[in-house]
Design an enzyme around this catalytic site. Structure first.
Site, PDB file in Angstrom:
ATOM      1  N   GLU A 106       0.665  -1.221   0.159  1.00 28.81           N
ATOM      2  CA  GLU A 106      -0.030   0.276  -0.153  1.00 28.81           C
ATOM      3  C   GLU A 106       0.989   1.268   0.039  1.00 28.81           C
ATOM      4  O   GLU A 106       2.158   1.322   0.528  1.00 28.81           O
ATOM      5  CB  GLU A 106      -1.020   0.038   1.235  1.00 28.81           C
ATOM      6  CG  GLU A 106      -0.165  -0.170   2.420  1.00 28.81           C
ATOM      7  CD  GLU A 106      -1.107   0.092   3.786  1.00 28.81           C
ATOM      8  OE1 GLU A 106      -2.438  -0.030   3.695  1.00 28.81           O
ATOM      9  OE2 GLU A 106      -0.378   0.233   4.746  1.00 28.81           O
ATOM     10  N   CYS A 119       3.373   7.925   1.774  1.00 28.05           N
ATOM     11  CA  CYS A 119       4.121   7.111   2.675  1.00 28.05           C
ATOM     12  C   CYS A 119       4.110   5.761   1.559  1.00 28.05           C
ATOM     13  O   CYS A 119       3.333   4.944   1.297  1.00 28.05           O
ATOM     14  CB  CYS A 119       2.900   6.853   3.759  1.00 28.05           C
ATOM     15  SG  CYS A 119       3.554   5.619   4.991  1.00 28.05           S
ATOM     16  N   CYS A 126       6.565  -8.210   6.380  1.00 25.95           N
ATOM     17  CA  CYS A 126       7.981  -7.676   7.037  1.00 25.95           C
ATOM     18  C   CYS A 126       8.269  -8.996   8.044  1.00 25.95           C
ATOM     19  O   CYS A 126       7.277  -9.773   8.372  1.00 25.95           O
ATOM     20  CB  CYS A 126       7.680  -6.465   7.845  1.00 25.95           C
ATOM     21  SG  CYS A 126       9.190  -5.890   9.016  1.00 25.95           S
ATOM     22  N   CYS A 130       6.978  -6.897  14.977  1.00 23.53           N
ATOM     23  CA  CYS A 130       6.566  -5.989  16.045  1.00 23.53           C
ATOM     24  C   CYS A 130       5.283  -6.234  16.398  1.00 23.53           C
ATOM     25  O   CYS A 130       4.387  -6.480  15.663  1.00 23.53           O
ATOM     26  CB  CYS A 130       6.852  -4.504  15.588  1.00 23.53           C
ATOM     27  SG  CYS A 130       8.546  -4.131  15.039  1.00 23.53           S
ATOM     28  N   CYS A 133       2.074  -4.249  15.087  1.00 23.68           N
ATOM     29  CA  CYS A 133       2.031  -3.855  13.762  1.00 23.68           C
ATOM     30  C   CYS A 133       1.469  -4.841  12.811  1.00 23.68           C
ATOM     31  O   CYS A 133       1.743  -5.931  12.943  1.00 23.68           O
ATOM     32  CB  CYS A 133       3.386  -3.867  13.102  1.00 23.68           C
ATOM     33  SG  CYS A 133       3.692  -3.431  11.410  1.00 23.68           S
ATOM     34  N   CYS A 356      -0.858   2.196   8.927  1.00 19.46           N
ATOM     35  CA  CYS A 356       0.286   1.355   8.258  1.00 19.46           C
ATOM     36  C   CYS A 356      -0.235  -0.068   7.993  1.00 19.46           C
ATOM     37  O   CYS A 356      -0.773  -0.910   9.025  1.00 19.46           O
ATOM     38  CB  CYS A 356       1.260   1.332   9.529  1.00 19.46           C
ATOM     39  SG  CYS A 356       2.688   0.407   9.099  1.00 19.46           S
TER      40      CYS A 356
HETATM   41  N1  SAH Z   1       9.715  -0.847   9.412  1.00 19.91           N
HETATM   42  C1  SAH Z   1       9.585   0.506   9.589  1.00 19.91           C
HETATM   43  C2  SAH Z   1       8.868   1.293   8.863  1.00 19.91           C
HETATM   44  C3  SAH Z   1       7.608   1.051   8.450  1.00 19.91           C
HETATM   45  S1  SAH Z   1       6.642   1.068  10.002  1.00 19.91           S
HETATM   46  C4  SAH Z   1       9.707   0.910  10.978  1.00 19.91           C
HETATM   47  O1  SAH Z   1       9.501  -0.089  11.779  1.00 19.91           O
HETATM   48  O2  SAH Z   1      10.115   2.056  11.225  1.00 19.91           O
HETATM   49  C5  SAH Z   1       6.141   2.983  10.050  1.00 19.91           C
HETATM   50  C6  SAH Z   1       5.897   3.451  11.646  1.00 19.91           C
HETATM   51  O3  SAH Z   1       4.596   3.030  11.915  1.00 19.91           O
HETATM   52  C7  SAH Z   1       6.476   2.917  12.579  1.00 19.91           C
HETATM   53  O4  SAH Z   1       7.205   3.638  13.580  1.00 19.91           O
HETATM   54  C8  SAH Z   1       5.837   1.590  13.292  1.00 19.91           C
HETATM   55  O5  SAH Z   1       6.239   1.326  14.355  1.00 19.91           O
HETATM   56  C9  SAH Z   1       4.489   2.435  13.142  1.00 19.91           C
HETATM   57  N2  SAH Z   1       3.437   1.630  13.370  1.00 19.91           N
HETATM   58  C10 SAH Z   1       3.314   0.362  12.768  1.00 19.91           C
HETATM   59  N3  SAH Z   1       2.139  -0.216  13.158  1.00 19.91           N
HETATM   60  C11 SAH Z   1       1.422   0.922  13.855  1.00 19.91           C
HETATM   61  C12 SAH Z   1       0.073   0.921  14.501  1.00 19.91           C
HETATM   62  N4  SAH Z   1      -0.886  -0.152  14.617  1.00 19.91           N
HETATM   63  N5  SAH Z   1      -0.095   1.963  15.052  1.00 19.91           N
HETATM   64  C13 SAH Z   1       0.630   2.946  15.072  1.00 19.91           C
HETATM   65  N6  SAH Z   1       1.990   3.037  14.735  1.00 19.91           N
HETATM   66  C14 SAH Z   1       2.367   1.931  14.088  1.00 19.91           C
HETATM   67 FE1  SF4 Z   2       8.305  -4.326  10.172  1.00 16.97          FE
HETATM   68 FE2  SF4 Z   2       6.037  -3.089  11.293  1.00 16.97          FE
HETATM   69 FE3  SF4 Z   2       7.912  -3.603  12.754  1.00 16.97          FE
HETATM   70 FE4  SF4 Z   2       8.218  -1.784  10.791  1.00 16.97          FE
HETATM   71  S1  SF4 Z   2       6.732  -1.677  12.639  1.00 16.97           S
HETATM   72  S2  SF4 Z   2       9.691  -3.293  11.516  1.00 16.97           S
HETATM   73  S3  SF4 Z   2       6.988  -2.796   9.336  1.00 16.97           S
HETATM   74  S4  SF4 Z   2       6.892  -5.274  11.734  1.00 16.97           S
END
Ligand code: SAH
Ligand code: SF4
Length: 388
Positions: A106, A119, A126, A130, A133, A356
């Protein structure tokens, strides 16, 4: 005779065409030299693709007919395919994009006054998982090519039919904050970011192209040597015990090592006034308490940064909750009182799930659900017809 001619023609057909969309200026120059042409053609073609949005060599009027035909045989300009486009009431536009092999990613465009931030995704899924996420929950499928990454910028501008406009402001900023961990797709992300900053392509200033990482330290150290993009780091916790739970890669590269690497990154930049953006997703009852804010203020005391608070975006497979507005304000106030510049990411595109990884999450989920229904229906049919 005929068959020999036919088979050599077939072989020619089978030679894979180079997708010029993802080539940086040096790579484009190398391509032209390799096909026996002059290097200066690279700038001309870059401009056709990224300034004018042209994908058909026939429209490249400053190239001779023979060269246009040669390019049509050897190369292509192929953006990824848009599966769906959603416009939010607040002007946010979101695309689901299908890449080769069938994966979905996306891209989201968030207009805000004079700015419009795109974005961009770097991977299908991924691997880092995390805990908060939705992209992580989908697992890792594959890296995007440089063409698929820069293609998201190309498609966004194309969708507003804005290529021909001089001074097009459709995309003023790019953040590598869509699906995927950009530093785990290093070469393609660096190439795509080079094109974003390249004057003969998008010419976006290095302050307005931001890579966000969860902390892949060796790759960040390597990035310092090859890129001038701005840096955002996904911290989300003020201590290792909590960060280990939220961002598992912290077990490999703990906070002190990560912050040191970030510091080295900005020290390596020619522009000495730069800071790191620290991203902190606030999750109710998990990392949003006053003591977390105080600990964060202490941790970042001598670290050149600004802080971006992101209230957690809920999604189906997660039990985490978004904190109340009051909880966010309290957290913000502690950091402001400690002297930090702190922004809170306002929720945009709520009506189209522009957070995201979420739209793709839904599409994938629907597809899987559809697949399960199909299998169940098949089984029923087989039972009904007496097959095993
Ligand atoms: N992988 C990279 C970039 C993609 S995620 C990273 O982790 O930085 C982009 C941002 O969105 C990151 O700071 C991530 O922690 C945040 N993010 C992911 N899922 C989220 C959610 N459900 N609510 C709020 N922020 C989120
Ligand atoms: Fe991967 Fe989501 Fe963690 Fe970013 S926040 S490193 S996209 S699992």
């Amino acid at each position: 005779m005929t068959s020999v001619i036919a088979s050599s023609a077939d072989q020619q057909q089978q030679v894979e065409k180079t997708n010029l969309l993802g080539l940086t200026l040096p790579a484009m120059e190398a391509f032209f030299l390799e096909i026996g042409e002059k290097k200066f053609r690279a700038v001309q073609v870059l401009k056709w693709i990224h300034h004018h949005g042209v994908t058909d060599f026939e429209q490249m009027t400053n190239l001779g007919k023979a060269l246009r035909e040669k390019l049509a045989r050897r190369a292509e300009i192929r953006p990824p395919e848009i599966v769906s486009q959603h416009d939010s009431n607040d002007g946010t536009r979101k695309w689901a994009i299908r890449v080769d092999g069938g994966g979905l990613v996306e891209t989201v465009l968030i207009p805000d006054g004079n700015r419009a931030t795109l974005c961009v995704s770097s991977q299908v899924g991924c691997s880092l998982d995390c805990s908060f996420c939705s992209t992580g929950k989908q697992g890792f499928q594959r890296d995007l090519s440089a063409a698929e990454i820069i293609g998201q910028v190309w498609l966004a501008i194309k969708s507003y039919d804005a290529f021909q406009q001089s001074n097009s402001r459709v995309v003023t900023n790019v953040v590598m904050m869509g699906m995927g961990e950009p530093l785990l797709n290093f070469d393609n992300v660096v190439a795509a970011m080079d094109l974003m900053m390249e004057d003969n392509a998008y010419g976006i200033s290095k302050r307005r192209v931001t890579l966000s990482t969860s902390g892949v330290v060796p790759a960040l150290d390597a990035l310092a040597k090859v890129s001038e993009a701005s840096l955002a780091v996904s911290l989300h916790a003020p201590n290792d015990a909590l960060r280990n739970e939220l961002v598992p890669i912290n077990r490999k590269y703990p906070i002190s090592v990560l912050l040191e690497s970030c510091r080295n990154y900005i020290d390596a930049q020619s522009d000495k006034k730069r800071v790191v953006t620290v991203e902190y997703t606030l999750i109710a009852g998990v990392n949003d308490q006053r003591e977390h804010a105080l600990e964060l203020a202490e941790l970042l005391k001598d670290f050149p940064c600004k802080i971006n608070l992101i209230p957690f975006n809920t999604f189906d497979q997660s039990d985490y909750q978004r904190p109340s507005g009051n909880a966010v304000s309290r957290f913000w106030q502690v950091l402001v009182d400690a002297g930090y510049i702190v922004t809170v990411r306002t929720t945009r595109g709520d009506d189209i799930d522009a957070a995201c990884g979420q739209l793709v999450g839904q599409v994938v989920d629907r597809t899987r659900r559809a697949e399960r229904y199909r299998q169940a229906a098949d089984q029923n049919n087989q039972q009904a017809t007496g097959q095993s």
